[in-house]
Design a protein around this motif. Structure first.
Motif, PDB file in Angstrom:
ATOM      1  N   MET A   1     -18.165  -2.186  -2.643  1.00  0.00           N
ATOM      2  CA  MET A   1     -17.773  -2.893  -3.643  1.00  0.00           C
ATOM      3  C   MET A   1     -16.634  -3.953  -2.980  1.00  0.00           C
ATOM      4  SD  MET A   1     -15.673  -1.753  -7.044  1.00  0.00           S
ATOM      5  CE  MET A   1     -16.874  -0.536  -7.611  1.00  0.00           C
ATOM      6  N   GLU A   2     -16.965  -5.326  -3.504  1.00  0.00           N
ATOM      7  CA  GLU A   2     -16.217  -6.248  -3.177  1.00  0.00           C
ATOM      8  C   GLU A   2     -14.809  -6.151  -3.168  1.00  0.00           C
ATOM      9  OE1 GLU A   2     -15.755 -11.230  -4.110  1.00  0.00           O
ATOM     10  OE2 GLU A   2     -16.743 -10.098  -5.046  1.00  0.00           O
ATOM     11  N   ARG A   3     -13.798  -6.318  -2.116  1.00  0.00           N
ATOM     12  CA  ARG A   3     -12.469  -6.299  -2.056  1.00  0.00           C
ATOM     13  C   ARG A   3     -11.852  -7.694  -2.744  1.00  0.00           C
ATOM     14  NH1 ARG A   3      -8.828  -8.616   1.473  1.00  0.00           N
ATOM     15  NH2 ARG A   3     -10.398  -8.922   2.808  1.00  0.00           N
ATOM     16  N   LYS A   4     -10.992  -7.171  -3.790  1.00  0.00           N
ATOM     17  CA  LYS A   4     -10.365  -8.639  -4.719  1.00  0.00           C
ATOM     18  C   LYS A   4      -8.956  -8.627  -4.219  1.00  0.00           C
ATOM     19  CE  LYS A   4     -13.503  -7.683  -8.664  1.00  0.00           C
ATOM     20  NZ  LYS A   4     -13.652  -7.262  -9.982  1.00  0.00           N
ATOM     21  N   MET A   5      -8.489  -7.638  -3.457  1.00  0.00           N
ATOM     22  CA  MET A   5      -6.941  -7.847  -3.383  1.00  0.00           C
ATOM     23  C   MET A   5      -6.956  -6.877  -2.376  1.00  0.00           C
ATOM     24  SD  MET A   5      -5.172  -5.534  -6.281  1.00  0.00           S
ATOM     25  CE  MET A   5      -3.681  -5.240  -5.354  1.00  0.00           C
ATOM     26  N   PHE A   6      -5.539  -6.912  -1.451  1.00  0.00           N
ATOM     27  CA  PHE A   6      -5.168  -5.669  -0.551  1.00  0.00           C
ATOM     28  C   PHE A   6      -3.653  -5.570  -0.803  1.00  0.00           C
ATOM     29  CE2 PHE A   6      -3.908  -3.641   3.128  1.00  0.00           C
ATOM     30  CZ  PHE A   6      -4.943  -2.383   3.268  1.00  0.00           C
ATOM     31  N   CYS A   7      -3.317  -4.193  -0.841  1.00  0.00           N
ATOM     32  CA  CYS A   7      -1.804  -3.863  -1.015  1.00  0.00           C
ATOM     33  C   CYS A   7      -1.911  -2.553  -0.729  1.00  0.00           C
ATOM     34  CB  CYS A   7      -1.296  -4.191  -2.433  1.00  0.00           C
ATOM     35  SG  CYS A   7       0.352  -3.834  -2.481  1.00  0.00           S
ATOM     36  N   TYR A   8      -0.788  -2.115   0.351  1.00  0.00           N
ATOM     37  CA  TYR A   8      -0.815  -0.835   0.483  1.00  0.00           C
ATOM     38  C   TYR A   8       0.827  -0.483   0.631  1.00  0.00           C
ATOM     39  CZ  TYR A   8      -0.792  -2.365   5.671  1.00  0.00           C
ATOM     40  OH  TYR A   8      -0.774  -2.714   6.765  1.00  0.00           O
ATOM     41  N   GLN A   9       1.621  -0.981  -0.075  1.00  0.00           N
ATOM     42  CA  GLN A   9       3.127  -0.872   0.250  1.00  0.00           C
ATOM     43  C   GLN A   9       3.596   0.196  -0.385  1.00  0.00           C
ATOM     44  OE1 GLN A   9       5.252  -4.395  -1.211  1.00  0.00           O
ATOM     45  NE2 GLN A   9       4.625  -3.981  -3.245  1.00  0.00           N
ATOM     46  N   CYS A  10       3.038   0.806  -1.625  1.00  0.00           N
ATOM     47  CA  CYS A  10       3.733   2.195  -2.028  1.00  0.00           C
ATOM     48  C   CYS A  10       2.920   3.303  -1.734  1.00  0.00           C
ATOM     49  CB  CYS A  10       3.767   1.898  -3.623  1.00  0.00           C
ATOM     50  SG  CYS A  10       2.148   2.465  -4.455  1.00  0.00           S
ATOM     51  N   GLN A  11       3.468   4.330  -2.141  1.00  0.00           N
ATOM     52  CA  GLN A  11       2.998   5.656  -1.992  1.00  0.00           C
ATOM     53  C   GLN A  11       1.808   6.143  -2.526  1.00  0.00           C
ATOM     54  OE1 GLN A  11       3.219   8.982  -3.723  1.00  0.00           O
ATOM     55  NE2 GLN A  11       1.964   9.692  -2.185  1.00  0.00           N
ATOM     56  N   GLU A  12       1.602   5.341  -3.781  1.00  0.00           N
ATOM     57  CA  GLU A  12       0.380   5.559  -4.408  1.00  0.00           C
ATOM     58  C   GLU A  12      -0.773   5.015  -4.255  1.00  0.00           C
ATOM     59  OE1 GLU A  12       2.729   7.903  -8.205  1.00  0.00           O
ATOM     60  OE2 GLU A  12       1.719   6.089  -8.658  1.00  0.00           O
ATOM     61  N   THR A  13      -0.772   4.161  -3.336  1.00  0.00           N
ATOM     62  CA  THR A  13      -2.058   3.302  -3.041  1.00  0.00           C
ATOM     63  C   THR A  13      -3.225   3.955  -2.920  1.00  0.00           C
ATOM     64  OG1 THR A  13      -2.549   1.439  -1.538  1.00  0.00           O
ATOM     65  CG2 THR A  13      -1.815   3.375  -0.297  1.00  0.00           C
ATOM     66  N   ALA A  14      -4.263   3.208  -3.351  1.00  0.00           N
ATOM     67  CA  ALA A  14      -5.655   3.872  -3.528  1.00  0.00           C
ATOM     68  C   ALA A  14      -6.248   4.685  -2.496  1.00  0.00           C
ATOM     69  CB  ALA A  14      -6.507   2.854  -4.093  1.00  0.00           C
ATOM     70  N   GLY A  15      -6.569   5.850  -2.629  1.00  0.00           N
ATOM     71  CA  GLY A  15      -7.025   6.716  -1.414  1.00  0.00           C
ATOM     72  C   GLY A  15      -6.062   6.959  -0.338  1.00  0.00           C
ATOM     73  N   GLY A  16      -5.076   6.461  -0.500  1.00  0.00           N
ATOM     74  CA  GLY A  16      -4.123   6.642   0.568  1.00  0.00           C
ATOM     75  C   GLY A  16      -4.346   5.699   1.725  1.00  0.00           C
ATOM     76  N   LYS A  17      -5.045   4.644   1.164  1.00  0.00           N
ATOM     77  CA  LYS A  17      -5.457   3.615   2.378  1.00  0.00           C
ATOM     78  C   LYS A  17      -5.206   2.324   1.938  1.00  0.00           C
ATOM     79  CE  LYS A  17      -9.287   6.176   3.982  1.00  0.00           C
ATOM     80  NZ  LYS A  17     -10.922   6.184   4.192  1.00  0.00           N
ATOM     81  N   GLY A  18      -5.355   1.891   0.725  1.00  0.00           N
ATOM     82  CA  GLY A  18      -4.942   0.352   0.099  1.00  0.00           C
ATOM     83  C   GLY A  18      -5.595   0.092  -1.206  1.00  0.00           C
ATOM     84  N   CYS A  19      -4.960  -0.564  -2.164  1.00  0.00           N
ATOM     85  CA  CYS A  19      -5.544  -0.924  -3.290  1.00  0.00           C
ATOM     86  C   CYS A  19      -6.326  -2.251  -3.069  1.00  0.00           C
ATOM     87  CB  CYS A  19      -4.436  -1.418  -4.257  1.00  0.00           C
ATOM     88  SG  CYS A  19      -3.579   0.290  -4.943  1.00  0.00           S
ATOM     89  N   THR A  20      -7.594  -2.253  -3.548  1.00  0.00           N
ATOM     90  CA  THR A  20      -8.636  -3.316  -2.941  1.00  0.00           C
ATOM     91  C   THR A  20      -9.251  -3.905  -4.322  1.00  0.00           C
ATOM     92  OG1 THR A  20     -10.222  -1.618  -3.013  1.00  0.00           O
ATOM     93  CG2 THR A  20      -9.088  -2.546  -0.846  1.00  0.00           C
ATOM     94  N   ILE A  21      -9.232  -3.222  -5.524  1.00  0.00           N
ATOM     95  CA  ILE A  21      -9.868  -3.820  -6.672  1.00  0.00           C
ATOM     96  C   ILE A  21      -8.664  -4.218  -7.807  1.00  0.00           C
ATOM     97  CG2 ILE A  21     -11.317  -3.225  -8.679  1.00  0.00           C
ATOM     98  CD1 ILE A  21     -12.787  -3.311  -5.753  1.00  0.00           C
ATOM     99  N   GLN A  22      -7.578  -3.309  -7.836  1.00  0.00           N
ATOM    100  CA  GLN A  22      -6.746  -3.271  -8.745  1.00  0.00           C
ATOM    101  C   GLN A  22      -5.542  -2.444  -8.158  1.00  0.00           C
ATOM    102  OE1 GLN A  22      -6.880  -3.439 -13.241  1.00  0.00           O
ATOM    103  NE2 GLN A  22      -5.388  -1.972 -13.287  1.00  0.00           N
ATOM    104  N   GLY A  23      -4.299  -2.655  -8.575  1.00  0.00           N
ATOM    105  CA  GLY A  23      -3.355  -1.672  -8.066  1.00  0.00           C
ATOM    106  C   GLY A  23      -3.192  -0.592  -8.935  1.00  0.00           C
ATOM    107  N   VAL A  24      -2.921   0.700  -8.218  1.00  0.00           N
ATOM    108  CA  VAL A  24      -2.746   1.598  -8.911  1.00  0.00           C
ATOM    109  C   VAL A  24      -1.696   1.703  -9.899  1.00  0.00           C
ATOM    110  CG1 VAL A  24      -2.009   4.107  -8.787  1.00  0.00           C
ATOM    111  CG2 VAL A  24      -3.580   3.283  -7.105  1.00  0.00           C
TER     112      VAL A  24
END
Length: 547
Positions: A1-24
């Protein structure tokens, strides 16, 4: 799936790796992009202010405040308003352009391109894509840069609250801007950035000390207090977040209106300050930690004032009752603002409250808190006697953040299974996992000592240092204290770095270790400071020699 963003600053980030479609958290890609760009232009502004200081020129307080507010806006669950963030980018570029006029042209030309970039709003999306977290290709350099930036975001949040109470520390501001500018410097090595990370912890201590001074100077030292959990019959306003000055202004303006004021989440510790006890309409605390707000805000019936994070994108059913101020923003929510030193006008919010039913009762009873450093120092003899007699065998620091993940039930179970001769020291919304349990007391000392908000982890550090002196040990790590800390967002990062600077070792951090720690950076923290994650409750109790 195409990455639309990247954020991993919080504990709940998607899959423990990073939010790439929308932030949790609910953050949309376009909001993430504007936050990335705001951080970039704030780095550029910081390059300029750092150069001005090198030349012996003064940087105005208003500029310092602008930088800290920019960082605060990008903290997890603070601001979801893309247009407001884009406007802030524009304001930052204008401020930077004015400050650049104070430097010689040859000096300006030698600065990092971030200091010289002047884009138009039409260029913002493309520029944002080029300066995201992933723009730093080396994983370890990226990890350390982000660790520093997230620590600085937490530091900025604490500074903002102090600034609102007219307290400043130029040394902290100068460091924050110098460190932010340094995250653009490609000449810095991993070792350089490790050293800067620890220096960030040093200024984290200074920033928390500044806020502690600001709060206690304005409102007195927290004292042991019982806080009501039920509701009254009047209409109410619910205040969430962390900003005590906002709460004070609202309480002043609601006197004689027939409207009660309740705290929510991290605002609970406001009840511990003597100055707030004079308000007869300061009713109690409503609800729990931030992540339950959709159900609790629905049930409250009246307006909600979000003074800081954590705000969750609201349901339509109460969105018209949600008000933001300061760094917070939600598209469609009403926003109230004023400069530091000025009084915010809450009249429209109060008028809305008068039209609303009283809150729906969620629970009844009371909880006890107010165990910040001065209150615990006053009990020092009692605490020391309990330790020397063996009545208290261990203190467990369980400060930090709460969150949505089911794995956080670990902290409730851990608190319940602790031996009866242990005392929990807490601060921050992590307390909601166990502050309503009936854990009893030891010789009149409650087994949960709540120091206050997350910044009041500073109190826990002072308490540990006081115990070190009382018991005459050489190191804080020789005390009978276990650190089992829950984290969620960037204020927890600055607390962690501050504890590391103070020499605390063997901190357990959960429910997961930060996704932004690369394998090599995590190894540095493990090897040098004993940082570790958590396991099962039973295994960890054995590990801590508590079983």
């Amino acid at each position: 799936m195409e990455r639309k963003m990247f954020c991993y600053q919080c504990q709940e980030t998607a899959g423990g790796k990073g939010c790439t479609i929308q932030g949790v958290c609910g953050k949309k890609p376009e909001v993430a992009a504007m936050q990335d760009l705001l951080i970039y232009v704030t780095k550029g502004l910081s390059v300029v202010t750092t150069e001005l200081r090198k030349e012996g020129k003064k940087v105005a307080k208003e500029v310092n405040h602008f930088v800290t507010m920019n960082l605060f806006i990008t903290i997890t669950n603070a601001n979801f308003d893309k247009d407001a963030i884009a406007d802030r980018v524009t304001e930052t570029l204008k401020l930077k352009a004015e400050l650049l006029k104070e430097l010689a042209p040859e000096t300006v030309n030698a600065l990092h391109s971030a200091a010289r970039w002047q884009g138009t709003p039409a260029e913002y999306p493309m520029m944002a894509a080029s300066v995201s977290v992933l723009a730093t290709e080396n994983e370890d350099i990226r990890s350390l840069r982000e660790l520093i930036i997230y620590g600085l975001k937490g530091l900025a949040a604490y500074e903002k609250h102090a600034n609102a109470l007219m307290q400043d520390n130029e040394e902290v501001d100068a460091f924050l801007q110098r460190a932010l500018a340094a995250t653009l410097d490609d000449s810095l090595t991993v070792d350089d950035l490790v050293n800067l990370t620890l220096e960030t912890g040093k200024f984290g201590v200074d920033g928390m000390a500044l806020l502690d001074k600001a709060n206690t100077s304005a409102y007195g030292n927290p004292e042991i207090t019982e806080v009501d959990l039920g509701v009254r019959k009047n209409p109410g306003i619910l205040v969430s977040g962390h900003d005590l000055r906002d709460l004070e202004m609202l309480l002043e303006q609601t006197q004689g209106t027939g409207v009660d004021v309740y705290t929510h989440g991290e605002m609970l510790p406001a009840h511990y300050y003597p100055a707030f006890k004079k308000y007869p309409n300061f009713a109690g605390n409503y609800g729990n930690a931030w992540w339950k707000q959709k159900e609790e805000f629905e049930a409250f019936n009246g307006p909600i004032l979000m003074t800081t994070n954590c705000v969750v994108p609201p349901l339509d059913s109460y969105k018209d009752r949600l008000w933001t101020t300061g760094a917070t923003g939600v598209p469609g929510a009403k926003h109230i603002d004023a400069a530091y030193g000025e009084t915010k006008d809450f009249s429209a919010l109060i008028a809305q409250a008068k039209t609303c039913p009283a809150p729906t009762e969620l629970e009844t009873g009371k909880i006890v808190g107010g165990f910040a450093h001065e209150q615990v120092f006053a009990l020092a003899d009692k605490v020391v006697d309990a330790v020397k007699s063996g009545a208290i065998k261990r203190f467990i620091v369980m400060a930090g953040c709460d969150g949505r993940m089911k794995s956080r039930e670990y902290y409730t179970e851990f608190a319940e299974k602790l031996p009866k001769d242990t005392v929990i020291l807490t601060a921050g919304c992590a307390k909601y996992k166990y502050n309503k349990l009936n854990l009893g007391d030891i010789a009149g000392i409650p087994r949960v000592l709540d120091a206050g908000q997350c910044n009041d982890s500073y109190s826990l550090a002072l308490i540990a240092l006081k115990l070190k002196d009382i018991f005459g040990v050489d190191s804080i790590n020789e005390l009978p204290i276990v650190y089992n800390i829950a984290w969620y967002e960037q204020k927890a990062v600055i607390v962690l770095l501050a504890l590391l600077y103070l020499g605390v070792k063997n901190i357990h951090l959960g429910p997961t270790l930060p996704a932004f720690l690369s394998e090599n950076v995590a190894k540095v923290l493990v090897d040098n400071f004993g940082i570790a994650g958590i396991g099962t409750v039973d295994d960890d109790l054995k590990l801590f020699n508590l079983a």
